[in-house]
Design a protein around this motif. Sequence first.
Motif, PDB file in Angstrom:
ATOM      1  N   ILE A  91       0.845  -1.202   0.000  1.00 24.78           N
ATOM      2  CA  ILE A  91       0.000   0.000   0.000  1.00 24.78           C
ATOM      3  C   ILE A  91       0.881   1.253   0.000  1.00 24.78           C
ATOM      4  O   ILE A  91       0.557   2.251  -0.654  1.00 24.78           O
ATOM      5  CB  ILE A  91      -0.951  -0.001   1.218  1.00 24.78           C
ATOM      6  N   ALA A  94       1.852   1.778  -3.335  1.00 24.06           N
ATOM      7  CA  ALA A  94       0.701   2.307  -4.075  1.00 24.06           C
ATOM      8  C   ALA A  94       0.587   3.822  -3.917  1.00 24.06           C
ATOM      9  O   ALA A  94       0.162   4.522  -4.840  1.00 24.06           O
ATOM     10  CB  ALA A  94      -0.585   1.642  -3.588  1.00 24.06           C
ATOM     11  N   ALA A  95       0.974   4.327  -2.731  1.00 27.42           N
ATOM     12  CA  ALA A  95       0.927   5.769  -2.505  1.00 27.42           C
ATOM     13  C   ALA A  95       1.809   6.502  -3.508  1.00 27.42           C
ATOM     14  O   ALA A  95       1.448   7.556  -4.034  1.00 27.42           O
ATOM     15  CB  ALA A  95       1.376   6.097  -1.077  1.00 27.42           C
ATOM     16  N   ILE A  98       0.172   6.458  -6.965  1.00 20.03           N
ATOM     17  CA  ILE A  98      -0.823   7.524  -7.058  1.00 20.03           C
ATOM     18  C   ILE A  98      -0.136   8.879  -7.163  1.00 20.03           C
ATOM     19  O   ILE A  98      -0.599   9.775  -7.878  1.00 20.03           O
ATOM     20  CB  ILE A  98      -1.774   7.500  -5.842  1.00 20.03           C
ATOM     21  N   MET A 400      -6.830  11.043  -4.044  1.00 18.59           N
ATOM     22  CA  MET A 400      -6.211   9.727  -4.208  1.00 18.59           C
ATOM     23  C   MET A 400      -4.814   9.709  -3.603  1.00 18.59           C
ATOM     24  O   MET A 400      -4.434   8.776  -2.902  1.00 18.59           O
ATOM     25  CB  MET A 400      -6.145   9.351  -5.687  1.00 18.59           C
ATOM     26  N   SER A 404      -3.884   7.701  -0.086  1.00 21.68           N
ATOM     27  CA  SER A 404      -2.935   6.607  -0.306  1.00 21.68           C
ATOM     28  C   SER A 404      -1.639   6.817   0.463  1.00 21.68           C
ATOM     29  O   SER A 404      -1.031   5.861   0.937  1.00 21.68           O
ATOM     30  CB  SER A 404      -2.630   6.459  -1.799  1.00 21.68           C
ATOM     31  N   SER A 405      -1.206   8.064   0.583  1.00 26.21           N
ATOM     32  CA  SER A 405       0.030   8.340   1.307  1.00 26.21           C
ATOM     33  C   SER A 405      -0.169   8.266   2.812  1.00 26.21           C
ATOM     34  O   SER A 405       0.795   8.048   3.554  1.00 26.21           O
ATOM     35  CB  SER A 405       0.565   9.733   0.924  1.00 26.21           C
ATOM     36  N   ALA A 407      -2.530   6.113   4.318  1.00 27.32           N
ATOM     37  CA  ALA A 407      -2.940   4.762   4.707  1.00 27.32           C
ATOM     38  C   ALA A 407      -1.816   3.905   5.308  1.00 27.32           C
ATOM     39  O   ALA A 407      -2.059   3.184   6.282  1.00 27.32           O
ATOM     40  CB  ALA A 407      -3.570   4.048   3.509  1.00 27.32           C
ATOM     41  N   GLY A 475      -7.612   3.701  -4.083  1.00 29.22           N
ATOM     42  CA  GLY A 475      -6.161   3.487  -4.081  1.00 29.22           C
ATOM     43  C   GLY A 475      -5.700   2.472  -3.046  1.00 29.22           C
ATOM     44  O   GLY A 475      -5.288   1.354  -3.378  1.00 29.22           O
ATOM     45  N   PRO A 476      -5.754   2.825  -1.740  1.00 27.37           N
ATOM     46  CA  PRO A 476      -5.255   1.897  -0.714  1.00 27.37           C
ATOM     47  C   PRO A 476      -6.060   0.605  -0.621  1.00 27.37           C
ATOM     48  O   PRO A 476      -5.496  -0.453  -0.365  1.00 27.37           O
ATOM     49  CB  PRO A 476      -5.369   2.716   0.583  1.00 27.37           C
TER      50      PRO A 476
END
Length: 498
Positions: A91, A94-95, A98, A400, A404-405, A407, A475-476
């Motif tokens: 995750i 993923a940040a 995004i 997003m 995401s950043s 999470a 996102g997360p």
Amino acid sequence: MKNNDHVKISPSSLVLMIFSSIFGFSNSLTAFYQMGYSSIIWYIVTAILFFLPSALIFAEYGASFKGIKGGIFSWLEGSTNEKVSFIGTFIWLAAWVIWLVSSTQFFLVSVSTAIFGHDTTPSWHLGSLTSTQLLGVLEVIFLVIVTFCAAKGIDKIKAINNIGGIFTLGIAIGFTAVSLFVFILNHGQLAEPVTAQNMVHSPNPAFQSPIAVISFIVYALFAYGGLETTSGVIDSVDKPEKNYPKALITAMVLMTALYVVNIFMCGVAVNWNKSLGGKGVDLANVEYVLINNLGIVTGHSLGLSHSTSLAIGTVFSRLAGIADVLSGIAAAFLMVYSPIKSFIEGCDPRLLPKKMVKLNKHNMPEFSMWVQAIVVSVIILFISFGGNGAQQFYTILMDMMNVSSSAPYLFLIAAYPFFKAKKDLDRPFVFIEGKKKVWATTIVVWLVVAVGIIFTCIEPLFTGDWQTSFWTAIGPVAFGVIAWIYYAYNERKEKAMA
């Protein structure tokens, strides 16, 4: 004199290091656009309830797991287990994916401003492509070029990185200095008056409800993001048990004060309703609107003609655009490989395909970088051709990125009590003792992050905006599910082979 194996980082150097990793000038301008002066209280609350305790928690992680590659993957694995660390770190990766999606869009706005003096991207068209669609195509082209070059090594962009940093720092200092100059010329008169109402109530129609206001926590969290990177140097700090907490507290107070001052500086030359309430202002160009307006007001305050004042505003905007273009290029080169390389180094090679972990002759995970580029490009094109207006498009991208950043902090903070329960760890730095205190601190900090994320995700639902709510949360959630399914598949595969 002590004989050290390596040079120790002094407290003052550590404070500067924390600043360079976390502080962002544009965060203040974004905060003023969204909440006006009322954003100040949320920056202060977030600093006290999130910034300081989480920084000290991460300091413990960094001290106990010093010298181990893999960053937060190693922290989570050492505190919990491999499955949790894989999902949490995925995750985190993923940040950055995004971030690549949103930053490429903002980069084009910077290019436009550097060339034309203001954001002209809404008027960009090519054949049957709308502005949003054309920008999406250009973003993909930019990402492909960056990935191709970065895969060859990034030593050649060090000079650009240094120049971009100097320009960015110069813009931040210049904005404050010019704003103070205008404040003096206008005899202390503010364009946006300071009243009790303004200090607790946002002028932005989008931030009127309690849920929307609470969702602003995520933006404040983003302003303090990057804490996990600073604690990695604790083993190099001189007397860490004393100087690291002191440096963090000093940095927190100074950084919070700077954010507060910069938010106030926005109100020196800009009246929110007159300058920021129009349709042409969004999260991507608000920085240039504010800086351009500061140049115009500076000219008027000096008694110059309106045309000359407009020219000064254009110069100010172009300087800000050039700074952002240079820093954007350097950041893009770094971020297309740095997070994914860290993930690969921390992750057990058995969990990933051999092609994903293989490094090329330049020591870069080229195959993984191209997979990442494809994923980012698909997301960009899907959003770009989805028919959203520019303002909603920018808001979706920013939401997003922020969610995401934020999470991954849920994983890092939740793992803290389990980390404290470990008996076989060397702990050169300890933030807090006692089971009850550890759990109380963890719950408070975790809830601050969780509440901000949840309210950011559900806030659009109250206005019937299901699409924005979906993109904010996807996102997360999506990457967490993908990581869980992938890890479960590998577990079943290993059991079948055993």
